[in-house]
Scaffold this active site. Structure first.
Site, mmCIF file in Angstrom:
data_model
loop_
_atom_site.group_PDB
_atom_site.id
_atom_site.type_symbol
_atom_site.label_atom_id
_atom_site.label_comp_id
_atom_site.label_asym_id
_atom_site.label_seq_id
_atom_site.Cartn_x
_atom_site.Cartn_y
_atom_site.Cartn_z
ATOM 1 N N TYR A 78 11.593 2.119 1.816
ATOM 2 C CA TYR A 78 11.685 2.015 0.358
ATOM 3 C C TYR A 78 11.352 3.351 -0.292
ATOM 4 C CZ TYR A 78 6.620 1.450 0.626
ATOM 5 O OH TYR A 78 5.293 1.625 0.880
ATOM 6 N N HIS B 227 7.318 0.425 7.868
ATOM 7 C CA HIS B 227 5.953 0.292 8.396
ATOM 8 C C HIS B 227 5.357 -1.055 8.045
ATOM 9 C CE1 HIS B 227 5.365 1.772 4.260
ATOM 10 N NE2 HIS B 227 4.278 1.039 4.286
ATOM 11 N N ARG C 205 9.590 5.991 2.117
ATOM 12 C CA ARG C 205 8.618 5.703 3.174
ATOM 13 C C ARG C 205 9.347 5.185 4.404
ATOM 14 N NH1 ARG C 205 3.690 4.497 3.344
ATOM 15 N NH2 ARG C 205 3.939 5.911 5.089
ATOM 16 N N HIS D 21 1.477 -2.670 7.317
ATOM 17 C CA HIS D 21 0.071 -2.337 7.060
ATOM 18 C C HIS D 21 -0.832 -3.245 7.906
ATOM 19 C CE1 HIS D 21 0.748 0.122 3.366
ATOM 20 N NE2 HIS D 21 1.830 -0.632 3.275
ATOM 21 N N TYR E 288 8.394 -4.991 -1.761
ATOM 22 C CA TYR E 288 7.118 -5.689 -1.650
ATOM 23 C C TYR E 288 7.051 -6.797 -2.691
ATOM 24 C CZ TYR E 288 4.968 -2.111 1.327
ATOM 25 O OH TYR E 288 4.645 -1.269 2.365
#
Lengths: 180, 235
Positions: free
Chosen positions: B145, B158, B155, B160, B106
């Site tokens: 990640y 995905h 995780r 958001h 991120y």
């Protein structure tokens, strides 16, 4: 007339710790325009503004540094929306500039709060009422739906020019959250 | 005045506040019972997006933060329909998006995962549903990640999503997953959703929007709480 739902709601998932560049980018210094921030009175002239500040505390009474707070108010005259993250200001406080909503239908004036953070799979709803509306606060049906000894958690204290509204997720001062 | 939402969070599909397998909930979930408001009131209406102006590249995460080249990774196109629980489309509602890059990193300064940033990919964007509740955006498929919830926790891939719908009760933040991810069964955030709801978070591969020689297509339909068919009639 009530009709039954035909589709299941999409489940909620946490906002997670990394929302800032998507949802509050300018506040956090990312190179992407924000469409909303904590100044809810932009473009409004001749209005008396107020400031609301506060901190979100976790169950260990530690300030939450990755919450996103949204405010929504609608008194029939002004429909205002604001959003702020708790990760940029000293002490992990949030601040909003807005106007105090008017009383609607004899209710005490209030602002909706929608709260998101890592560790919440589902967002929380609470409300900000105002300490200097004592009379309406005493007769308000929604405030009176709350246990008398927890009402104070919904009432922002007036300190000088601003209102202070802290949010406690847990503990003896746990804020009242609503089922909306 | 808009019609207020009359439905609640559906506990058959919605996650609880407290789920000890997802450790961050332990100190952050409200522990007292929620209070049910006495009166429906007009202030349940929500922000309005009828005249909202998107940036020209807001819906294309593969282009909206290019510095000196194209972002690395697998281009995808994601589309779907946003409706209420009665199947009525929700037109002109804002969708905000954010995600990791193809390496699972991120842009957020707090993310310290030792995977490369992509100078040409910020990983955030926005789109609106059209008059029929449809949305579509382009992006790079996000990577998995690691995170600190438990040893060797990862995780699933995905994206958001943040949506408004017509009033504050229809507000939703969720995550869209990709079909067949082997990490589902190890992910406490995904598994906090009751079994009946989990498949609702998983997009479907969609050949009909897959663009030849360009991008794979995925479909992700979203159902917001409430019955508001025309959420903006109060303006």
């Amino acid at each position: 007339m009530k009709t039954s739902a035909v589709k299941k709601q999409t489940p909620s998932q946490t906002i997670g710790p990394y929302f800032a560049y998507g949802l509050t980018p300018q506040q956090y210094g990312y190179d992407f325009d924000s469409w909303v921030d904590h100044d809810m009175v932009k473009g409004l002239n001749n209005v008396e503004t107020i400031t609301i500040t506060g901190t979100v505390y976790d169950g260990n009474a530690q300030p939450v540094d990755d919450a996103m707070i949204e405010l929504w108010q609608d008194d029939g005259v002004h429909k205002l929306f604001g959003r702020y993250g708790s990760g940029t200001d000293e002490g992990n406080t949030f601040t909003f500039k807005t106007i105090k909503p008017k009383s609607v239908n004899g209710q005490a004036p209030f602002i909706h709060v929608i709260l998101f953070m890592r560790g919440q799979l589902l967002h929380s709803y609470t409300r900000i009422y105002f300490a200097d509306e004592q009379q309406l606060n005493e007769t308000d049906a929604n405030l009176n739906a709350v246990d008398a000894d927890r009402k104070y958690t919904l009432i922002a204290e007036k300190k000088g020019d601003s209102y202070v509204f802290n949010i406690h997720m847990q503990g003896p001062n746990e804020t009242v959250f609503f089922e909306i | 005045m808009s019609i207020t939402t009359d439905s609640k969070f559906d506990i058959e599909v919605q996650p609880p506040y407290l789920d000890e397998a997802y450790k961050s909930t332990i100190l952050r979930a409200p522990l007292q019972p929620l209070v049910v408001p006495k009166k429906k009131d007009i202030t349940l209406s929500g922000p309005l997006f009828k005249d909202f102006k998107l940036g020209a590249l807001d819906h294309d995460l593969t282009k909206n933060s290019v510095k000196d080249g194209e972002p690395i990774g697998e281009r995808i196109v994601v589309h779907g329909k946003v409706t209420n629980e009665h199947g009525h489309p929700l037109p002109h509602t804002l969708i905000e998006l954010w995600q990791a890059n193809s390496a699972g990193r991120y842009v957020h300064k707090v993310d310290q995962h030792d995977a490369p940033l992509d100078p040409n990919f910020l990983g955030t964007g926005r789109c609106m549903t059209d008059a029929h509740g449809y949305y579509k955006f382009y992006t790079i498929k996000p990577g998995a990640y690691p995170w600190g919830n438990h040893p060797n926790a990862w995780r699933p891939n995905h994206i958001h999503f943040s949506l408004f719908g017509g009033d504050i009760a229809s507000r939703l933040i969720t995550q869209m997953y990709f079909p067949g991810d082997p990490l589902f069964e190890h992910d406490p955030i995904f598994k906090a959703v009751p079994p009946k709801g989990r498949e609702l978070l998983v997009s479907a591969f969609d050949l009909s929007v897959t663009e030849a020689n360009f991008a794979l297509g995925y479909r992700f339909d979203i159902v917001l709480r409430g019955k508001n068919a025309t959420p903006f009639e109060n303006l």
